[in-house]
Motif scaffolding. Structure first.
Motif, PDB file in Angstrom:
ATOM      1  N   GLU A  31     138.712  83.697  88.963  1.00 47.57           N
ATOM      2  CA  GLU A  31     137.176  83.621  88.773  1.00 47.57           C
ATOM      3  C   GLU A  31     136.570  84.098  87.592  1.00 47.57           C
ATOM      4  O   GLU A  31     135.739  83.499  86.917  1.00 47.57           O
ATOM      5  N   LEU A  32     137.337  85.224  87.065  1.00 45.40           N
ATOM      6  CA  LEU A  32     136.934  86.047  85.738  1.00 45.40           C
ATOM      7  C   LEU A  32     137.986  86.409  84.994  1.00 45.40           C
ATOM      8  O   LEU A  32     139.286  86.855  85.513  1.00 45.40           O
ATOM      9  N   LEU A  33     137.883  86.326  83.645  1.00 46.84           N
ATOM     10  CA  LEU A  33     139.086  86.849  83.000  1.00 46.84           C
ATOM     11  C   LEU A  33     138.498  87.439  81.803  1.00 46.84           C
ATOM     12  O   LEU A  33     137.524  87.070  81.124  1.00 46.84           O
ATOM     13  N   TYR A  34     138.669  88.837  81.603  1.00 40.83           N
ATOM     14  CA  TYR A  34     138.346  89.543  80.434  1.00 40.83           C
ATOM     15  C   TYR A  34     139.423  90.275  79.571  1.00 40.83           C
ATOM     16  O   TYR A  34     140.249  90.551  80.095  1.00 40.83           O
ATOM     17  N   VAL A  35     139.232  90.154  78.225  1.00 37.79           N
ATOM     18  CA  VAL A  35     140.228  90.541  77.360  1.00 37.79           C
ATOM     19  C   VAL A  35     139.878  91.977  76.975  1.00 37.79           C
ATOM     20  O   VAL A  35     138.641  92.361  76.674  1.00 37.79           O
ATOM     21  N   THR A  36     140.897  93.007  77.056  1.00 37.10           N
ATOM     22  CA  THR A  36     140.462  94.536  76.764  1.00 37.10           C
ATOM     23  C   THR A  36     141.575  94.895  75.640  1.00 37.10           C
ATOM     24  O   THR A  36     141.853  93.986  74.922  1.00 37.10           O
ATOM     25  N   GLY A  37     141.778  96.042  75.617  1.00 39.24           N
ATOM     26  CA  GLY A  37     143.036  96.424  74.737  1.00 39.24           C
ATOM     27  C   GLY A  37     142.537  96.377  73.254  1.00 39.24           C
ATOM     28  O   GLY A  37     141.617  96.225  72.661  1.00 39.24           O
ATOM     29  N   SER A  38     143.662  96.324  72.291  1.00 37.05           N
ATOM     30  CA  SER A  38     143.442  96.289  70.714  1.00 37.05           C
ATOM     31  C   SER A  38     142.667  94.849  70.238  1.00 37.05           C
ATOM     32  O   SER A  38     141.956  94.958  69.502  1.00 37.05           O
ATOM     33  N   ALA A  39     142.926  93.784  71.174  1.00 32.61           N
ATOM     34  CA  ALA A  39     142.296  92.597  70.718  1.00 32.61           C
ATOM     35  C   ALA A  39     140.849  92.690  70.730  1.00 32.61           C
ATOM     36  O   ALA A  39     139.989  92.333  69.948  1.00 32.61           O
ATOM     37  N   ALA A  40     140.150  93.392  71.970  1.00 35.28           N
ATOM     38  CA  ALA A  40     138.792  93.722  71.977  1.00 35.28           C
ATOM     39  C   ALA A  40     138.230  94.730  71.432  1.00 35.28           C
ATOM     40  O   ALA A  40     137.186  94.992  70.980  1.00 35.28           O
ATOM     41  N   LEU A  41     139.122  95.741  70.871  1.00 37.83           N
ATOM     42  CA  LEU A  41     138.674  96.809  70.075  1.00 37.83           C
ATOM     43  C   LEU A  41     138.759  96.508  68.594  1.00 37.83           C
ATOM     44  O   LEU A  41     138.200  97.314  67.712  1.00 37.83           O
ATOM     45  N   GLY A  42     138.855  95.283  68.226  1.00 39.46           N
ATOM     46  CA  GLY A  42     139.124  94.931  66.802  1.00 39.46           C
ATOM     47  C   GLY A  42     140.072  95.461  66.090  1.00 39.46           C
ATOM     48  O   GLY A  42     140.081  95.634  64.748  1.00 39.46           O
ATOM     49  N   ALA A  43     141.259  95.728  66.737  1.00 43.16           N
ATOM     50  CA  ALA A  43     142.290  96.176  66.087  1.00 43.16           C
ATOM     51  C   ALA A  43     143.921  95.611  66.242  1.00 43.16           C
ATOM     52  O   ALA A  43     144.713  96.256  66.608  1.00 43.16           O
ATOM     53  N   TRP A  44     143.463  94.189  66.577  1.00 40.56           N
ATOM     54  CA  TRP A  44     144.714  93.407  66.652  1.00 40.56           C
ATOM     55  C   TRP A  44     145.716  93.477  65.665  1.00 40.56           C
ATOM     56  O   TRP A  44     145.302  93.322  64.365  1.00 40.56           O
ATOM     57  N   GLN A  45     147.065  93.914  66.081  1.00 41.76           N
ATOM     58  CA  GLN A  45     148.079  93.938  65.008  1.00 41.76           C
ATOM     59  C   GLN A  45     149.185  93.259  65.446  1.00 41.76           C
ATOM     60  O   GLN A  45     150.247  93.976  65.981  1.00 41.76           O
ATOM     61  N   PRO A  46     149.374  92.116  65.053  1.00 41.19           N
ATOM     62  CA  PRO A  46     150.780  91.451  65.483  1.00 41.19           C
ATOM     63  C   PRO A  46     151.921  92.068  64.478  1.00 41.19           C
ATOM     64  O   PRO A  46     151.539  92.104  63.331  1.00 41.19           O
ATOM     65  N   PRO A  47     153.158  92.282  64.866  1.00 42.81           N
ATOM     66  CA  PRO A  47     153.573  91.527  66.407  1.00 42.81           C
ATOM     67  C   PRO A  47     153.571  92.648  67.321  1.00 42.81           C
ATOM     68  O   PRO A  47     154.287  92.550  68.505  1.00 42.81           O
ATOM     69  N   HIS A  48     152.944  93.984  67.067  1.00 44.97           N
ATOM     70  CA  HIS A  48     153.164  94.946  67.842  1.00 44.97           C
ATOM     71  C   HIS A  48     152.186  94.804  68.971  1.00 44.97           C
ATOM     72  O   HIS A  48     152.089  95.622  70.277  1.00 44.97           O
ATOM     73  N   SER A  49     150.741  94.273  68.871  1.00 47.03           N
ATOM     74  CA  SER A  49     149.676  94.193  69.859  1.00 47.03           C
ATOM     75  C   SER A  49     150.136  92.969  70.992  1.00 47.03           C
ATOM     76  O   SER A  49     150.485  92.069  70.633  1.00 47.03           O
TER      77      SER A  49
END
Length: 267
Positions: A31-49
């Motif tokens: 019904e619902l899907l929310y992104v949290t974590g580093s992607a939501a914090l504006g701190a996305w760091q591949p390949p570690h995130s």
């Protein structure tokens, strides 16, 4: 109001890929899907995130659903990993935060057989402040409220019951090793930045990314600034080597951060 950042393209692509798969296999289930974590914090760091999510289902999850969901997650790309917590609508509306056994995904592996370590007051704080809707209304429309006392109690207990025993285990493990024996960089980054994030929340009431935690260590616990900066550099993709002496120092930093937190924010 929640603070929003544009989701990275690979995060949007993978969450939509997941929704297509689950909608095909279990129509109407998510019904619902929310992104949290580093992607939501504006701190996305591949390949570690990883991609951290909260997935809300329209009904209780059955044993038959477990098998279907396991196959779906097995078919997701190995990098970045799609992680998350599954909650039916009743549990979501109750804002459960007791680490109960609910279906969840960690390191891309779907689990149903153990308590969910992500189901804590921090999850709800992160969702309310930074959560990004992929399916469903914006987070501000969910009626979420902060629970500072629950967050305080959780962070203090986590520092004392999880992180400090871990620090002692590390000291025991490396005691017989040479000081220049190699140390795992992922473990080092986790040790240097994880407790600092909890302390930051105790001090500010907000949440900081792992990269931000390194800056916080430099400002608040400058004796470990060099090691925190090395951890942050490794997460940014630099070739950084750690040794056993660094692990001992990281363990010491955990104890200092934990004791400082209890001194300043404990009951």
């Amino acid at each position: 109001m929640s603070k929003t950042f544009a989701l990275p393209a690979e995060v949007s692509a993978l969450t939509h890929k997941y929704l297509e798969a689950v909608d095909s296999a279990l129509p109407g289930f998510v019904e619902l899907l929310y992104v949290t974590g580093s992607a939501a914090l504006g701190a996305w760091q591949p390949p570690h995130s990883d991609i951290d999510t909260v997935i809300v289902t329209s009904r209780e999850i059955t044993t038959k659903d477990f098998a279907v969901l396991a196959r779906i997650h097995e078919g997701m790309p190995k990098s970045p990993k799609l992680d998350g917590v599954y909650l039916d609508r009743r549990a979501f509306d109750a804002r459960v935060a007791d680490r109960r056994a609910v279906p969840f995904v960690v390191d891309g592996q779907f689990r149903t057989d153990k308590p969910c370590g992500e189901l804590t007051p921090i999850l709800w704080l992160l969702l309310r402040r930074y959560g990004q809707a992929v399916r469903g209304p914006a987070v501000d429309a969910l009626g979420l409220v902060d629970d500072p006392e629950a967050v305080r109690r959780y962070n203090l207990e986590n520092l004392r019951s999880f992180w400090q025993p871990l620090a002692e285990d590390v000291r025991t493990h490396v005691r017989e090793l040479a000081e220049d024996a190699p140390a795992d960089p992922e473990m080092m980054a986790w040790m240097m930045l994880g407790p600092a994030r909890l302390h930051y929340t105790l001090e500010t009431g907000s949440i900081v990314s792992k990269a931000g935690a390194a800056t916080y260590v430099c400002e608040r616990f400058p004796e470990w600034a060099g090691l925190a900066q090395k951890a942050a550099s490794w997460r940014e993709g630099a070739t950084v080597a750690f040794v056993s002496a660094d692990a001992i120092a990281a363990a010491a930093s955990i104890d200092v951060i934990a004791e400082n937190a209890w001194k300043n924010y404990g009951a």
